[in-house]
Motif scaffolding. Structure first.
Motif, PDB file in Angstrom:
ATOM      1  N   ALA A 135       0.829  -1.209   0.000  1.00  0.00           N
ATOM      2  CA  ALA A 135       0.000   0.000   0.000  1.00  0.00           C
ATOM      3  C   ALA A 135       0.864   1.260   0.000  1.00  0.00           C
ATOM      4  O   ALA A 135       0.542   2.241  -0.678  1.00  0.00           O
ATOM      5  N   ILE A 136       1.954   1.230   0.735  1.00  0.00           N
ATOM      6  CA  ILE A 136       2.851   2.394   0.782  1.00  0.00           C
ATOM      7  C   ILE A 136       3.591   2.526  -0.544  1.00  0.00           C
ATOM      8  O   ILE A 136       3.704   3.626  -1.094  1.00  0.00           O
ATOM      9  N   ALA A 137       4.059   1.415  -1.097  1.00  0.00           N
ATOM     10  CA  ALA A 137       4.763   1.454  -2.380  1.00  0.00           C
ATOM     11  C   ALA A 137       3.859   1.981  -3.487  1.00  0.00           C
ATOM     12  O   ALA A 137       4.308   2.727  -4.365  1.00  0.00           O
ATOM     13  N   ALA A 153       9.408   3.940   0.112  1.00  0.00           N
ATOM     14  CA  ALA A 153       9.315   3.535  -1.288  1.00  0.00           C
ATOM     15  C   ALA A 153       9.649   4.733  -2.165  1.00  0.00           C
ATOM     16  O   ALA A 153       9.221   5.851  -1.874  1.00  0.00           O
ATOM     17  N   VAL A 154      10.410   4.486  -3.212  1.00  0.00           N
ATOM     18  CA  VAL A 154      10.783   5.536  -4.158  1.00  0.00           C
ATOM     19  C   VAL A 154      10.678   4.974  -5.571  1.00  0.00           C
ATOM     20  O   VAL A 154      11.153   3.864  -5.840  1.00  0.00           O
ATOM     21  N   SER A 155      10.043   5.743  -6.469  1.00  0.00           N
ATOM     22  CA  SER A 155      10.034   5.378  -7.881  1.00  0.00           C
ATOM     23  C   SER A 155      10.863   6.400  -8.649  1.00  0.00           C
ATOM     24  O   SER A 155      10.858   7.588  -8.329  1.00  0.00           O
ATOM     25  N   ALA A 156      11.588   5.885  -9.642  1.00  0.00           N
ATOM     26  CA  ALA A 156      12.481   6.746 -10.410  1.00  0.00           C
ATOM     27  C   ALA A 156      12.634   6.204 -11.821  1.00  0.00           C
ATOM     28  O   ALA A 156      12.253   5.065 -12.116  1.00  0.00           O
ATOM     29  N   GLU A 157      13.230   7.030 -12.664  1.00  0.00           N
ATOM     30  CA  GLU A 157      13.498   6.635 -14.052  1.00  0.00           C
ATOM     31  C   GLU A 157      14.249   5.312 -14.096  1.00  0.00           C
ATOM     32  O   GLU A 157      13.879   4.409 -14.836  1.00  0.00           O
ATOM     33  N   HIS A 158      15.311   5.213 -13.300  1.00  0.00           N
ATOM     34  CA  HIS A 158      16.203   4.054 -13.342  1.00  0.00           C
ATOM     35  C   HIS A 158      16.489   3.562 -11.925  1.00  0.00           C
ATOM     36  O   HIS A 158      16.348   4.297 -10.952  1.00  0.00           O
TER      37      HIS A 158
END
Length: 136
Positions: free
Chosen positions: A14-16, A93-98
């Motif tokens: 849920a956090i991601a 949680a972190v989303s990024a290009e790479h």
């Protein structure tokens, strides 16, 4: 973005999901877990408490992380209350290009939370004693 100090169990998925962004090729999560030892002593539980402004301070760090080059989303949550060995104490949680950007940003966010969010812990030892850490 998502930032929360909670007295309820944390749900990694849920956090991601709060960090996911279609522009991202990587989503990295970190889970901080209550371990059964510290400095050679057996730990049985931890009681976490937080300053009333801890959540807003956490939100500022999450926002700062999300503004990094290549990062498209960030989320973090920290538990308060009584936790047993194996319970989740923190999720980031972190989303990024790479993946490299995601790993670096997640690591930096964890470090920033530990250094800059007023959350304190009282560790309960197997011998019945306790000790506080994280106090100024």
């Amino acid at each position: 973005m998502h930032a929360r100090i909670s007295d309820r169990p944390l749900a990694v998925e849920a956090i991601a999901e709060q960090a996911v962004d279609d522009r991202s090729g990587a989503v990295v999560t970190f889970t901080g877990v209550v371990r059964d030892h510290d400095a050679g002593r057996r730990v049985t539980a931890i009681d976490y408490s937080a300053h009333p402004q801890a959540e807003s301070m956490l939100a500022g760090l999450v926002e700062e992380c999300a503004l990094r080059d290549g990062v498209h989303g960030a989320a973090a949550a920290h538990r308060v209350g009584h936790l047993e060995v194996g319970d989740l104490a923190m999720v980031v949680a972190v989303s990024a290009e790479h993946r490299g950007e995601a790993f670096a940003a997640a690591s930096d966010l964890v470090d920033a939370v530990k250094a800059g969010v007023p959350v304190w812990k009282c560790q309960w030892m197997a011998d019945g004693s306790h000790e506080w850490s994280g106090l100024p």
